[in-house]
Design a protein around this motif. Structure first.
Motif, PDB file in Angstrom:
ATOM      1  N   MET A 167       0.845  -1.201   0.000  1.00  0.00           N
ATOM      2  CA  MET A 167       0.000   0.000   0.000  1.00  0.00           C
ATOM      3  C   MET A 167       0.872   1.238   0.000  1.00  0.00           C
ATOM      4  SD  MET A 167      -0.110   1.927   3.070  1.00  0.00           S
ATOM      5  CE  MET A 167      -1.687   2.683   2.693  1.00  0.00           C
ATOM      6  N   LEU A 168       0.250   2.372  -0.286  1.00  0.00           N
ATOM      7  CA  LEU A 168       0.967   3.642  -0.378  1.00  0.00           C
ATOM      8  C   LEU A 168       0.089   4.739   0.192  1.00  0.00           C
ATOM      9  CD1 LEU A 168       3.062   4.910  -3.354  1.00  0.00           C
ATOM     10  CD2 LEU A 168       1.179   6.324  -2.527  1.00  0.00           C
ATOM     11  N   GLY A 169       0.680   5.561   1.063  1.00  0.00           N
ATOM     12  CA  GLY A 169      -0.020   6.687   1.644  1.00  0.00           C
ATOM     13  C   GLY A 169       0.680   7.992   1.295  1.00  0.00           C
ATOM     14  N   VAL A 170      -0.104   9.037   1.096  1.00  0.00           N
ATOM     15  CA  VAL A 170       0.456  10.352   0.791  1.00  0.00           C
ATOM     16  C   VAL A 170      -0.080  11.363   1.792  1.00  0.00           C
ATOM     17  CG1 VAL A 170       0.549   9.742  -1.657  1.00  0.00           C
ATOM     18  CG2 VAL A 170      -1.391  11.081  -0.806  1.00  0.00           C
ATOM     19  N   GLY A 171       0.608  12.494   1.893  1.00  0.00           N
ATOM     20  CA  GLY A 171       0.154  13.504   2.834  1.00  0.00           C
ATOM     21  C   GLY A 171       0.783  14.850   2.575  1.00  0.00           C
ATOM     22  N   ARG A 172       0.371  15.802   3.410  1.00  0.00           N
ATOM     23  CA  ARG A 172       0.902  17.163   3.311  1.00  0.00           C
ATOM     24  C   ARG A 172       2.300  17.263   3.891  1.00  0.00           C
ATOM     25  NH1 ARG A 172      -4.495  19.621   5.967  1.00  0.00           N
ATOM     26  NH2 ARG A 172      -4.189  17.676   7.143  1.00  0.00           N
ATOM     27  N   ASP A 173       2.683  16.252   4.677  1.00  0.00           N
ATOM     28  CA  ASP A 173       4.039  16.156   5.204  1.00  0.00           C
ATOM     29  C   ASP A 173       4.290  14.699   5.562  1.00  0.00           C
ATOM     30  OD1 ASP A 173       2.754  15.717   7.708  1.00  0.00           O
ATOM     31  OD2 ASP A 173       2.819  17.866   8.157  1.00  0.00           O
ATOM     32  N   LEU A 174       5.506  14.403   6.003  1.00  0.00           N
ATOM     33  CA  LEU A 174       5.858  13.013   6.312  1.00  0.00           C
ATOM     34  C   LEU A 174       5.046  12.448   7.466  1.00  0.00           C
ATOM     35  CD1 LEU A 174       9.715  13.237   5.837  1.00  0.00           C
ATOM     36  CD2 LEU A 174       8.203  11.658   4.614  1.00  0.00           C
ATOM     37  N   GLU A 175       4.753  13.287   8.456  1.00  0.00           N
ATOM     38  CA  GLU A 175       3.951  12.830   9.591  1.00  0.00           C
ATOM     39  C   GLU A 175       2.591  12.334   9.118  1.00  0.00           C
ATOM     40  OE1 GLU A 175       4.633  12.467  12.711  1.00  0.00           O
ATOM     41  OE2 GLU A 175       6.559  13.500  12.936  1.00  0.00           O
ATOM     42  N   GLU A 176       1.942  13.113   8.267  1.00  0.00           N
ATOM     43  CA  GLU A 176       0.621  12.728   7.801  1.00  0.00           C
ATOM     44  C   GLU A 176       0.685  11.494   6.902  1.00  0.00           C
ATOM     45  OE1 GLU A 176      -3.258  15.145   6.611  1.00  0.00           O
ATOM     46  OE2 GLU A 176      -1.714  15.324   5.048  1.00  0.00           O
ATOM     47  N   ALA A 177       1.677  11.415   6.027  1.00  0.00           N
ATOM     48  CA  ALA A 177       1.789  10.263   5.134  1.00  0.00           C
ATOM     49  C   ALA A 177       1.962   8.966   5.919  1.00  0.00           C
ATOM     50  CB  ALA A 177       2.945  10.467   4.161  1.00  0.00           C
ATOM     51  N   LEU A 178       2.793   8.997   6.962  1.00  0.00           N
ATOM     52  CA  LEU A 178       2.970   7.801   7.788  1.00  0.00           C
ATOM     53  C   LEU A 178       1.696   7.495   8.568  1.00  0.00           C
ATOM     54  CD1 LEU A 178       4.953   5.583   8.708  1.00  0.00           C
ATOM     55  CD2 LEU A 178       5.530   7.062  10.652  1.00  0.00           C
ATOM     56  N   ARG A 179       1.026   8.530   9.056  1.00  0.00           N
ATOM     57  CA  ARG A 179      -0.229   8.329   9.790  1.00  0.00           C
ATOM     58  C   ARG A 179      -1.277   7.675   8.884  1.00  0.00           C
ATOM     59  NH1 ARG A 179      -1.536  13.423  10.923  1.00  0.00           N
ATOM     60  NH2 ARG A 179       0.166  13.489  12.439  1.00  0.00           N
ATOM     61  N   VAL A 180      -1.329   8.102   7.636  1.00  0.00           N
ATOM     62  CA  VAL A 180      -2.231   7.477   6.672  1.00  0.00           C
ATOM     63  C   VAL A 180      -1.975   5.977   6.594  1.00  0.00           C
ATOM     64  CG1 VAL A 180      -2.742   7.259   4.199  1.00  0.00           C
ATOM     65  CG2 VAL A 180      -2.651   9.527   5.250  1.00  0.00           C
ATOM     66  N   CYS A 181      -0.707   5.599   6.491  1.00  0.00           N
ATOM     67  CA  CYS A 181      -0.360   4.177   6.377  1.00  0.00           C
ATOM     68  C   CYS A 181      -0.771   3.389   7.616  1.00  0.00           C
ATOM     69  CB  CYS A 181       1.133   4.023   6.132  1.00  0.00           C
ATOM     70  SG  CYS A 181       1.688   4.700   4.551  1.00  0.00           S
ATOM     71  N   LEU A 182      -0.580   3.973   8.791  1.00  0.00           N
ATOM     72  CA  LEU A 182      -0.966   3.299  10.030  1.00  0.00           C
ATOM     73  C   LEU A 182      -2.470   3.106  10.105  1.00  0.00           C
ATOM     74  CD1 LEU A 182       1.437   5.197  12.453  1.00  0.00           C
ATOM     75  CD2 LEU A 182       1.496   2.730  11.992  1.00  0.00           C
ATOM     76  N   ILE A 183      -3.231   4.114   9.717  1.00  0.00           N
ATOM     77  CA  ILE A 183      -4.693   4.024   9.788  1.00  0.00           C
ATOM     78  C   ILE A 183      -5.229   3.077   8.734  1.00  0.00           C
ATOM     79  CG2 ILE A 183      -6.819   5.361   9.454  1.00  0.00           C
ATOM     80  CD1 ILE A 183      -5.435   7.663  10.938  1.00  0.00           C
ATOM     81  N   VAL A 184      -4.633   3.069   7.553  1.00  0.00           N
ATOM     82  CA  VAL A 184      -5.049   2.127   6.517  1.00  0.00           C
ATOM     83  C   VAL A 184      -4.792   0.689   6.968  1.00  0.00           C
ATOM     84  CG1 VAL A 184      -4.533   1.272   4.191  1.00  0.00           C
ATOM     85  CG2 VAL A 184      -4.828   3.721   4.585  1.00  0.00           C
ATOM     86  N   GLU A 185      -3.631   0.441   7.574  1.00  0.00           N
ATOM     87  CA  GLU A 185      -3.332  -0.909   8.059  1.00  0.00           C
ATOM     88  C   GLU A 185      -4.346  -1.344   9.125  1.00  0.00           C
ATOM     89  OE1 GLU A 185      -1.161  -4.577   8.745  1.00  0.00           O
ATOM     90  OE2 GLU A 185      -1.697  -3.274   7.065  1.00  0.00           O
ATOM     91  N   LYS A 186      -4.656  -0.448  10.066  1.00  0.00           N
ATOM     92  CA  LYS A 186      -5.652  -0.760  11.102  1.00  0.00           C
ATOM     93  C   LYS A 186      -7.019  -1.013  10.474  1.00  0.00           C
ATOM     94  CE  LYS A 186      -7.347   2.627  13.580  1.00  0.00           C
ATOM     95  NZ  LYS A 186      -8.830   2.579  13.401  1.00  0.00           N
ATOM     96  N   SER A 187      -7.390  -0.211   9.494  1.00  0.00           N
ATOM     97  CA  SER A 187      -8.696  -0.347   8.848  1.00  0.00           C
ATOM     98  C   SER A 187      -8.787  -1.630   8.026  1.00  0.00           C
ATOM     99  CB  SER A 187      -8.968   0.867   7.955  1.00  0.00           C
ATOM    100  OG  SER A 187      -8.990   2.051   8.726  1.00  0.00           O
ATOM    101  N   ALA A 188      -7.659  -2.043   7.416  1.00  0.00           N
ATOM    102  CA  ALA A 188      -7.653  -3.312   6.694  1.00  0.00           C
ATOM    103  C   ALA A 188      -7.898  -4.467   7.657  1.00  0.00           C
ATOM    104  CB  ALA A 188      -6.324  -3.490   5.970  1.00  0.00           C
ATOM    105  N   GLN A 189      -7.273  -4.419   8.828  1.00  0.00           N
ATOM    106  CA  GLN A 189      -7.472  -5.460   9.838  1.00  0.00           C
ATOM    107  C   GLN A 189      -8.926  -5.471  10.310  1.00  0.00           C
ATOM    108  OE1 GLN A 189      -5.117  -4.963  13.379  1.00  0.00           O
ATOM    109  NE2 GLN A 189      -5.459  -7.047  14.073  1.00  0.00           N
ATOM    110  N   ILE A 190      -9.469  -4.295  10.578  1.00  0.00           N
ATOM    111  CA  ILE A 190     -10.865  -4.198  11.018  1.00  0.00           C
ATOM    112  C   ILE A 190     -11.806  -4.746   9.953  1.00  0.00           C
ATOM    113  CG2 ILE A 190     -12.712  -2.527  11.468  1.00  0.00           C
ATOM    114  CD1 ILE A 190     -10.530  -0.789  12.854  1.00  0.00           C
TER     115      ILE A 190
END
Length: 217
Positions: free
Chosen positions: A161-184
């Protein structure tokens, strides 16, 4: 030059975080960030362990893929990252992971539905799967830009998967939330299925995230 050093440090830091949060293993995945006020991108090198990287290992490229600073070979996914930066002026950072649950969805070529509130807030809706293309190819970039339209995350078919954001913090946060949402999503399917949010609710929560969430100065 100090600005460039700071950007490289942040890319190294996010690589360590990506590894520590089990979003990838070994040397797989990649991270990049725009260099402010310049048409340059700082990206992780190919095949190097995240926990051994130093700022000088981060390669700086122009938007045509020419190396302008650094001695390492850049990630194989340079065409993918550059395609996104060229197509999306709002994107300033990209994190590409191989996390287990999101990759399971990508392997099954199933979208992650827009059913979890924090997912739709930060991503903008469901997470689509792109059309498959071999890694490192221009076609992968084309297919990913298409599937990423209007979203901050995409599943790379049979890849990760790939996440993008307005900065590195947001891009990494996107990836963490997507991973959690995939598990859910996978757990919810075991209990009878996923109930998706309405488009009105998704739009409302996305607008709240963009305009009202968190501390504002």
């Amino acid at each position: 030059m100090n600005q460039l050093l700071e950007i490289r440090k942040k890319v190294v830091e996010k690589g360590i975080e990506m590894l520590a949060t089990n979003l990838t293993v070994g040397t797989w995945g990649n991270i990049s960030c725009r260099v402010p006020d310049q048409d340059y991108v700082a990206i992780t090198p190919s095949g190097m362990s995240y926990d051994t990287l130093v700022p000088d290992d981060i390669v700086v490229l122009d938007l045509r893929g020419n190396i302008v600073n650094g001695t390492r070979k850049p990630s194989i996914e340079v065409p993918l990252h550059l395609a996104i930066y060229i197509a999306r002026e709002d994107v300033h950072a990209i994190v590409h992971t191989h996390s287990a649950y999101a990759t399971a969805m990508a392997v099954s070529r199933k979208d992650i539905p827009g059913a979890v509130e924090d997912l739709v807030q930060i991503v903008g809706g469901n997470v689509r799967v792109n059309e498959y293309a071999l890694p490192g190819t221009e076609q992968l970039g084309i297919n990913t830009v298409k599937a990423l339209q209007g979203r901050n995350a995409v599943l790379l078919a049979n890849h990760g998967m790939l996440g993008v954001g307005r900065d590195l913090e947001e891009a990494l946060r996107v990836c963490l939330i997507v991973e959690k949402s995939a598990q859910i999503t996978l757990f919810a399917q075991l209990m009878g299925g996923v109930v998706e949010l309405s488009q009105n609710d998704i739009d409302g929560m996305r607008n709240f995230y963009l305009g009202g969430y968190g501390q504002r100065k």
